[in-house]
Write a protein that holds these residues in place. Structure first.
Motif, PDB file in Angstrom:
ATOM      1  N   GLY A 299      -9.995   3.998   1.749  1.00  0.00           N
ATOM      2  CA  GLY A 299     -10.066   2.990   0.682  1.00  0.00           C
ATOM      3  C   GLY A 299      -9.167   3.337  -0.488  1.00  0.00           C
ATOM      4  N   TRP A 300      -9.090   4.609  -0.813  1.00  0.00           N
ATOM      5  CA  TRP A 300      -8.223   5.055  -1.904  1.00  0.00           C
ATOM      6  C   TRP A 300      -6.756   4.752  -1.571  1.00  0.00           C
ATOM      7  CZ3 TRP A 300      -9.727   7.019  -6.564  1.00  0.00           C
ATOM      8  CH2 TRP A 300      -8.710   7.484  -7.388  1.00  0.00           C
ATOM      9  N   ARG A 301      -6.341   5.064  -0.338  1.00  0.00           N
ATOM     10  CA  ARG A 301      -4.965   4.798   0.079  1.00  0.00           C
ATOM     11  C   ARG A 301      -4.652   3.307   0.051  1.00  0.00           C
ATOM     12  NH1 ARG A 301      -2.163   9.006   2.306  1.00  0.00           N
ATOM     13  NH2 ARG A 301      -0.741   7.626   3.426  1.00  0.00           N
ATOM     14  N   VAL A 302      -5.581   2.482   0.507  1.00  0.00           N
ATOM     15  CA  VAL A 302      -5.374   1.032   0.491  1.00  0.00           C
ATOM     16  C   VAL A 302      -5.261   0.536  -0.941  1.00  0.00           C
ATOM     17  CG1 VAL A 302      -6.499  -1.183   1.012  1.00  0.00           C
ATOM     18  CG2 VAL A 302      -6.441   0.633   2.727  1.00  0.00           C
ATOM     19  N   TRP A 303      -6.103   1.042  -1.809  1.00  0.00           N
ATOM     20  CA  TRP A 303      -6.077   0.615  -3.217  1.00  0.00           C
ATOM     21  C   TRP A 303      -4.756   1.003  -3.879  1.00  0.00           C
ATOM     22  CZ3 TRP A 303      -7.420   3.776  -7.812  1.00  0.00           C
ATOM     23  CH2 TRP A 303      -7.499   3.012  -8.973  1.00  0.00           C
ATOM     24  N   ILE A 304      -4.291   2.216  -3.654  1.00  0.00           N
ATOM     25  CA  ILE A 304      -3.027   2.677  -4.230  1.00  0.00           C
ATOM     26  C   ILE A 304      -1.857   1.883  -3.648  1.00  0.00           C
ATOM     27  CG2 ILE A 304      -1.435   4.643  -4.399  1.00  0.00           C
ATOM     28  CD1 ILE A 304      -3.852   4.774  -6.289  1.00  0.00           C
ATOM     29  N   ALA A 305      -1.889   1.606  -2.345  1.00  0.00           N
ATOM     30  CA  ALA A 305      -0.822   0.814  -1.731  1.00  0.00           C
ATOM     31  C   ALA A 305      -0.789  -0.588  -2.326  1.00  0.00           C
ATOM     32  CB  ALA A 305      -1.027   0.751  -0.218  1.00  0.00           C
TER      33      ALA A 305
ATOM     34  N   LYS B 262      -1.811  -1.406  -5.357  1.00  0.00           N
ATOM     35  CA  LYS B 262      -1.283  -1.279  -6.722  1.00  0.00           C
ATOM     36  C   LYS B 262       0.240  -1.171  -6.715  1.00  0.00           C
ATOM     37  CE  LYS B 262      -3.038   1.369  -9.781  1.00  0.00           C
ATOM     38  NZ  LYS B 262      -3.671   2.471 -10.526  1.00  0.00           N
ATOM     39  N   TRP B 263       0.797  -0.379  -5.785  1.00  0.00           N
ATOM     40  CA  TRP B 263       2.243  -0.236  -5.703  1.00  0.00           C
ATOM     41  C   TRP B 263       2.899  -1.555  -5.305  1.00  0.00           C
ATOM     42  CZ3 TRP B 263       5.706   3.271  -7.186  1.00  0.00           C
ATOM     43  CH2 TRP B 263       5.233   4.527  -7.544  1.00  0.00           C
ATOM     44  N   LYS B 264       2.252  -2.266  -4.394  1.00  0.00           N
ATOM     45  CA  LYS B 264       2.795  -3.529  -3.913  1.00  0.00           C
ATOM     46  C   LYS B 264       2.841  -4.560  -5.052  1.00  0.00           C
ATOM     47  CE  LYS B 264       2.120  -6.413   0.120  1.00  0.00           C
ATOM     48  NZ  LYS B 264       1.142  -6.769   1.135  1.00  0.00           N
ATOM     49  N   THR B 265       1.766  -4.650  -5.827  1.00  0.00           N
ATOM     50  CA  THR B 265       1.746  -5.618  -6.936  1.00  0.00           C
ATOM     51  C   THR B 265       2.667  -5.175  -8.067  1.00  0.00           C
ATOM     52  OG1 THR B 265      -0.211  -4.556  -7.864  1.00  0.00           O
ATOM     53  CG2 THR B 265      -0.563  -6.459  -6.423  1.00  0.00           C
TER      54      THR B 265
END
Length: 182
Positions: A168-174, A176-179
């Motif tokens: 979940g942390w990796r998905v959230w960070i990805a 954030k980077w995408k947006t």
């Protein structure tokens, strides 16, 4: 002029800001003063990719295995494991009056399978040795099955929670980077 009603998460965040203790109030507490330097270390309260999964796993362990004092115990155990204290404390709520019966039933079912208590054994060797009603229950099939089952359920939930929160942390960070880049 009345403002629009806040979302569910907004209400929870507002309630938390109003009711949860602040760092300053915890520093002034008489009970925490002897250990305040250790308990209030910033790395234990910061949300990082390493401390949050540790907090989730620790909260699962204390939440499932210990029926009382779960939050203080998880906060205390978060110190040597460098786990996130708020995450560990909040994860203990996996056990509540609605989920505990299901967890215990699952633990009993798993314990019976692991201990092979469904097989026929001639006589009742454990129950014959029991003297009191408490000892009868302890020596019955239920106590060992629940104990073994709870250990297995705790291990599976803690490991699963650790890796699920890491993912979940990796998905959230990805996200954030995408947006950020779009």
């Amino acid at each position: 002029m009345a403002s629009a009603p806040a979302s569910g998460w907004g209400r929870i965040a507002a309630w938390s800001r109003r009711n949860l203790p602040t760092r300053e109030s915890m520093e002034k507490s008489r009970l925490l003063r002897p250990v305040a330097h250790r308990v209030l270390a910033p790395e234990l309260w910061r949300f990082t990719r390493r401390s949050v999964p540790r907090g989730v796993a620790l909260g699962m362990i204390t939440g499932i295995l210990f029926p009382v004092a779960q939050i203080p115990l998880s906060a205390l155990l978060a110190l040597p494991f460098r786990a996130n204290v708020p995450t560990a404390a909040l994860t203990t709520f996996i056990t509540n009056p609605f989920t505990t019966p299901f967890l215990w039933a699952l633990a009993y079912w798993i314990g019976r399978i692991v201990l092979r208590l469904d097989q026929v054994v001639p006589g009742t060797p454990l129950q014959d040795a029991a003297q009191s009603t408490w000892m009868q229950w302890l020596m019955s099939d239920a106590a060992p099955a629940i104990a073994v089952g709870l250990l297995i359920v705790t291990a599976v939930f803690a490991v699963g929670g650790y890796f699920l929160s890491l993912f979940g942390w990796r998905v959230w960070i990805a996200h954030k980077w995408k947006t950020r880049h779009s």
